[in-house]
Structures are given as C-alpha cells and as structure tokens.
Design an enzyme around this catalytic site. Structure first.
Site: not given
Ligand code: MOS
Length: 757
Positions: A255, A483, A651, A654, A658, A722-724
């Site tokens: 996304g 994902g 985790n 994952t 990321q 965490v994502g960005e």
C-alpha cells in the site's frame, strides 16, 4: 482505561512469542497461489471495465464520440458524463484520528462533470465481456476538448507558493528566537537549497477492484489501507447506509500510502456495476495507476545551519515548497524533522505549497519526513565538513534533552546508543575523513551516515476476543495486512497475553464487517491495535477468572488477576490454577467473549495532552557505503547498516523486513526514482517500471538491520513506529557517502551519474 490501569489489572504475562522471528501466517497462502487478491474473485456474469484517460491537463469536454466503441462485439456499456448515473459529490471532511474518516483523494466527481483537471483524468468507462475487449474499445472513445491554460511545471510554479495549512498532528511553521540573526552571526554555517522530484506509487499489486451490487447491498473486493474509511466514503458517494457495504481486503499487495484514500478506479468500478447491473472487475494497468493514483509531491527546500567553532548549533532554518493538485491533495510536513532532531537555540521553520493542474499528491511512505530528512541530514553532513568534524560527533554534540521546538519531554530516544553500536559494527573508525581518499582501483569509496526519525502516532481501534470451550482463541479486528505481517504479530501478542499456543489463535481481519481497526497508515496500526488487544484480553481473563472463582474448590478463589500468571492454556497462581478448557467446561459455557472499543472523547483528550507534553518517535542511525566509478560516475551502494530504536520489537523477522524495505526505497529515492512530467501538457512521460526506475535485486547489497529493542515507557508493550522510519535518512546517507567518495555534494534527487562526474 489508561495504560497504567490496564497493566495493574493484568496478569503477569510471560513473553513466549513476542520478539521471536516468526514467519507470516499468510505466507503459505501467498507463496502457493491460494491467496486471492482483489482482481481474482470470480462471479457469474462478471464483466470487465477499462478507463479512458484525458490527454489534456485542463479544459472541458465539448464532445465525446463513443459510437465506434459501442459497436465492438462484447461491449456492454460505454459510460461518459453524458449518460452515467451521478455519484454524490466527494466529501471534504477529514480526521486524522477517525478510522472512518472519509476524506477524498480529489474533489472531482468523475463522469458527473465535463471538466478536466489533469492529464490522465478518467473521462469514460468501457464495460465489456472480456478485459481485452474493454481496453480495445476504450481506445476507440474519442473526446474533443476545449483546452484552458494549465500550470503543470513545479519548478516554474514554486515561486507562486503560499504558506500551507499544516496537518494538525504534525506541526507547521515555528519560530524559536531569532534564527536569521543567529545564522548571520555564526562563525560556521551552511545555507543550501535542495530539490526532489515527484515520485509515484508502484506497489506490487496495482490498484484493483471487484464490485458487486445486490440490490442496494455492495460487496467490494479491494486492496485497502483503510477499509472503514473506504466504506464510509462509498456510502456517502452512492447514497446507501455504511452497513449496506462490505469491503473485503484480506490480501493487499503493498500500500505504502497509495491505498489509504479512495481513487478513481474504485469509484468507477462501483459506478459501472451499478449502471450495468453486472459484477465488475477493474484492474488498472501500471500506466492507469500513474494516471489515477497520486504520488509524492516534488519539493524544494532550504536548510541553513549556523554553529560555533566547537560544533554547537546556533541556528537552524528549514523551509519547503510542495505541491498539491488544484482539485485535491495535502500539504506535506516536510520540516517536521527539524522540530525534533537538534538542540538549536534559534529555529525557524516554514512550509509553502503551490497548486498545480496535476493529479493531487498523496501519502507515500514517510510523507514529509522522507523529504525533510534528506535536506536536513545532507546539510548536517556539509556542516561537519565545514567544521572539519566527524558527522556522528556533530550529531551527538547536538542531541537535545527536550524537544527542540515546543520543549516537550522526549519519551524515549536512543540515538547515542544507535550510533555507537552502528559505528562499531560498520567500521566507522576505518573511514578517512578526507574526501576522495578511499579507493579500490577505479572505484572511489565513501561512507556516510544520517539520522532516521519518524513521529509515532496512536489511533483508535476496536477488538473482540473470543475464547472457545475447545481452547481456541479468535481475535476479530478489521485490521489491514499489506505484506508487513500485521495479523501475525497480533497473534503473537494474543498468545502471550492469554498464555496459549499460537496455533490455537486465529486472527480475523481485512473485512469491514469486523470491529473497525485503525487504518494501516502513519506507521500506527500495530501499536494501536495492540493497545486495544491488550485491553480486550484483560477483560476476557477477568470474565474467565470470575467463572473460575464460582467453581467449587476453585484454586483461584480470592485471587486478583494481577496476582495470576496466564500460561499453559490457563490461569495460575504459583503452582496451582485451572485450564481455560476446564473452567469453561465446568461452567457449562460454549465460549467467553470480550470486546474493547476505544472511548473516543478520552482518546482525543489523551492525544491532545500527548502533543502538548510529549514528543514520541522512532529513530535510527543509517550507515551507507558507496563505490563511485571514477571514469563513468556509476554509483553502487556496497554496504548498509541501519540501527533503529523502534521500541519493543514484536517480531524480529517482520520488523527487519519492514526496515529493510524502507531502506531499499530510500536507496531508490537517492539514485533513481523520478516521475518525469512533460511541462507542455502535464503528461507523465515514464508511467511504467521500464522507465520509472525502482531498485532491483542487483542494485541492493545485503542490508544489515539491527534494533535496540527497548520499550517506550509511554506506549502499550512499548511499541513505536516501524513501518516508515526505515526510509527516513536513507537518501541523505547515500548523498553523504557520495560526498565523501567524490567531494561532490549533490542536492537534487535522484543522484544520477551525470551529477557526480
Ligand atoms: Mo503510510 S504513507 O502512512 O501508508
């Protein structure tokens, strides 16, 4: 319930799964092809839609010729502004906190207007029995336009920029003392301009929709980062109650911000399904995504830094220009990083934006911070060169005790530790600070660092947990899996909280009929859902404990939850306790259920307090090594290490993935990504992966990722974003390594070989 109260009431939960490197639960479904994405759902009588795109940037359709297209065998309908049923106008309301925020990506009411607002705007939809027929017939639709003058060139338009309206949670202009005077008086200073091009979304799965009306009930298969928002938006546009719409989004092929708001393809698939009475599949081509889904704004920035001879910053000035469309888009918080990173006594921040006759911009991984950190962290590196100081030392010297703008308490910051660990692991002391001093044959070698930083937000989320008599635990929450492993980490948390094996936990997600989750944006989904999941598990254990205490000779009689341990599938006090299955069986219960719903007024008040008194962010130290060919200017990133402080890591697998993904995008941003727009007509000239260059495997070395894994004391389980954060600082680390290798400071992205020769 506040976080502290929740902790006090909870069991002590030993962590068995949290922190482990656990593979994504949906991995087998994806790798074996069992997973069905939005454009892979079969319906009897399914028809296929294709879009016709405008070829002018601004004007009016004065005629649209569809006879030839209608004559193609297998064409079901050709919808234009002349015959399409009208959607209701796009809502303008927007709330950063509300998961059902219905904000529009653009205000254009597709097919209800003859106006054209960008080159590529959909002006007709063709529905046919096969996708090939739909696309062929779409090529036969011929609009005639009256053209109006259009402003499409960012560089030319930037001088017309006006102060933007800042996004409430992320800060706008700031003045701290007199930065201009301090800059003028500084014995050492840099004053640099930067520019970055537009970037476009290239998720693995292009935007696809399958739309099925059954009377006034709509089922939508759609890869989405915000299913509640999408449902609310569609309800308004099509005049049906939200409950009549079901958005199914169990698998999303990436996304990155491009699937946060609804775009033309989704709306027009739903419209076409309504107009034809057929289930419709609309799968955009890659070019179609460029035409209809916004990207990251182009930007210009100025960063000026003043310092004393010892390297103490005296002035920090950061200003930016970004762009929106004339019919939608959002300001980008480009200077936000400069509110948080350095302890300068004099700071001045300004953001401007210009409206252009282009498709509106939108969120793209670390909006604002990705751009702002490139300029700020390049400028810090250049200041280190001016001072003859090590760039890590310069940064450490200017680490703030409190937030530099606003003075908020920083909840948690471990940049010193991140840099210390990174420097040792990367071999920073082997770096000869002299530019062009390190070589391997024809290759000049450079090493650069930059700071990563991303504000951590929290959003509301609702969760229910259900414990069955068979010991199975079902967690229901409409969260989004694009994902990154979102349901996998929630299964880890739930298993630890309840003390059950992960195998007995099932997470239901990706469905708007479930309790609404936070959207998967702002790197906030996991922390937000986890907070609610913890609260729901506490309620569930209390209910189970109440049942257990009613049993004759219960070993848990008189015990409080806080004295108990949830483990081995039950509740225990020291050696004695009861298994959940035994409690439910003895109590004659089929299941026990608990729900947690965010109390919105309390949540909004807490968020406001946080903004006033706390600065909370993920951060990290990016280390990059490049090799630059002295003859050709070819740039290869040869080594990378990122050490991050993202709070508790749920985790290891994952989270690393990321962070690594963000760094790879940062390398692409530094070296190759750019959308080329024809200044004569606003047409995107490279709308394909052949000509818009994202890194491929051969461009990327092994990326070493590490994290400090220290909980943030103010967040449930200590989670930060965490994502960005991985992309932030990454382009600057590349630019700084190139500066070290070649002596050249490149300030406009992408850094192509012609700029270093
Ligand atoms: Mo992210 S740009 O908030 O999906």
């Amino acid at each position: 319930m506040s976080i502290k109260e929740a902790k006090a009431e909870n069991t002590t939960a030993p962590t068995r799964y949290v922190g482990q490197a656990i593979a994504r639960l949906d991995g087998p479904a994806k790798t074996t092809g069992q997973a069905r994405f939005s454009a892979e759902h079969a319906y009897p009588d399914l028809a296929y839609a294709a879009l016709v795109y405008s070829t002018i940037a601004r004007g009016r359709i004065i005629a649209i010729e569809t006879t030839e297209a209608r004559g193609v065998e297998g064409v079901v309908a050709v919808l234009t502004h002349e015959n399409a049923p009208a959607m209701k106008p796009a809502p303008k309301k927007m709330s950063m906190l509300d998961p059902a925020s219905v904000a529009s990506s653009t205000t254009v009411n597709y097919l209800a207007t003859d106006e054209v607002h960008w080159n590529g705007q959909p002006v007709a939809v063709v529905v046919a029995e096969t996708p090939e027929t739909a696309r062929y017939a779409a090529s036969l639709v011929r609009p005639t336009y009256e053209q109006f003058p259009a402003a499409v060139d960012f560089a030319a338009g930037a001088s017309d920029a006006v102060p933007d309206k800042p996004i409430p949670l992320l800060g706008g202009p700031a003045n701290k003392s007199d930065a201009a005077a301090a800059l003028a008086a500084a014995p050492f200073s840099v004053d640099l301009d930067f520019s970055t091009p537009q970037h476009n979304h290239n998720a693995l799965e292009p935007h696809d929709t399958t739309a099925v009306w059954n009377g006034d009930q709509l089922t939508l298969h759609e890869g989405s980062q915000n299913i509640s928002g999408l449902r609310a938006h569609l309800a308004q546009r099509f005049g049906v109650p939200a409950e009549a719409i079901r958005v199914l989004s169990p698998f999303v092929g990436g996304g990155f911000g491009g699937k946060t708001r609804p775009w033309a393809g989704t709306l027009l698939a739903v419209l076409a399904a309504r107009a034809t009475g057929r289930p419709i599949r609309l799968a955009l081509t890659r070019e179609g995504v460029y035409h209809t889904v916004g990207g990251r704004t182009a930007s210009t920035q100025r960063v000026a830094l003043g310092a004393d001879a010892g390297g103490q910053l005296t002035a920090l000035l950061h200003s930016s220009v970004s762009r929106t469309g004339r019919v939608g888009g959002l300001p980008e918080q480009i200077t936000t990083v400069s509110r948080h990173l350095y302890a300068a006594p004099n700071i001045r921040l300004r953001q401007h934006m210009v409206q252009l006759d282009l498709l509106s911009n939108t969120f793209m991984r670390a909006p604002g911070e990705a751009l702002g950190s490139f300029a700020l962290e390049s400028a810090m590196d250049e200041l280190a060169c001016e001072l003859g100081m090590d760039p890590i030392e310069l940064r450490m010297l200017n680490e703030p005790d409190r937030n530099p703008v606003g003075g908020q308490r920083i909840t948690h910051r471990m940049l010193r530790e991140a840099y210390a660990l990174g420097a040792e692991r990367f071999g920073w002391t082997n770096r000869d600070p002299q530019a062009r001093s390190m070589r391997d044959g024809r290759w000049l070698i450079g090493m650069g660092v930059a700071t990563a930083h991303l504000s951590s937000m929290r959003m509301p989320a609702s969760v229910t947990v259900r414990l069955g008599a068979d010991g199975a635990l079902v967690v229901r929450c409409g969260l989004h899996e694009m994902g990154m492993g979102a349901p996998t980490v929630q299964a880890q948390v739930a298993a630890d909280q309840m003390g059950v094996p992960m195998e007995s936990v099932r997470i239901e997600y990706g469905d708007s009929d479930l309790p609404p989750s936070a959207g998967a944006f702002g790197s906030a989904q996991t922390a937000s859902v986890t907070a609610s999941l913890l609260a729901a598990c506490t309620k569930l254990k209390k209910s189970v404990l109440t049942l257990a205490q009613r049993l004759p000779d219960s070993p848990l009689k008189g015990r409080k939850l806080a004295e108990l341990e949830a483990r081995d599938g039950g509740l225990y006090h020291r050696g004695s306790g009861l298994r959940y299955t035994d409690i439910l069986a003895a109590a004659g219960r089929d299941h026990v259920e608990a729900a947690y719903k965010t109390n919105m007024p309390a949540f909004v008040a807490q968020t406001a307090r946080d903004l006033r008194f706390r600065s909370r962010a993920a951060s990290g130290a990016q280390f990059c090594e490049v090799r630059v060919d002295t003859d050709t200017g070819e740039i290869r990133v040869s080594r990378w290490l990122g050490v991050f402080d993202v709070g508790t890591v749920l985790n290891a697998r994952t989270a690393s993935s990321q962070l690594r993904g963000g760094i790879i995008w940062g390398i692409g941003m530094a070296l190759s990504e750019q959308t080329l727009i024809d200044p004569r007509n606003g047409r995107i000239m490279n709308p394909s992966l052949a000509e818009y260059h994202v890194p491929v495997h051969a461009d990327i070395p092994h990326i070493d990722v590490d994290y400090l894994n220290e909980p943030d004391p103010t967040m449930p389980l200590g989670l930060l974003a965490v994502g960005e954060v991985g992309i932030t600082g990454a382009p600057a680390a590349v630019a700084n390594a190139i500066r070290h290798a070649t002596g050249k400071r490149v300030r406009d992205l992408p850094i192509t070989l012609d700029k270093v020769l």
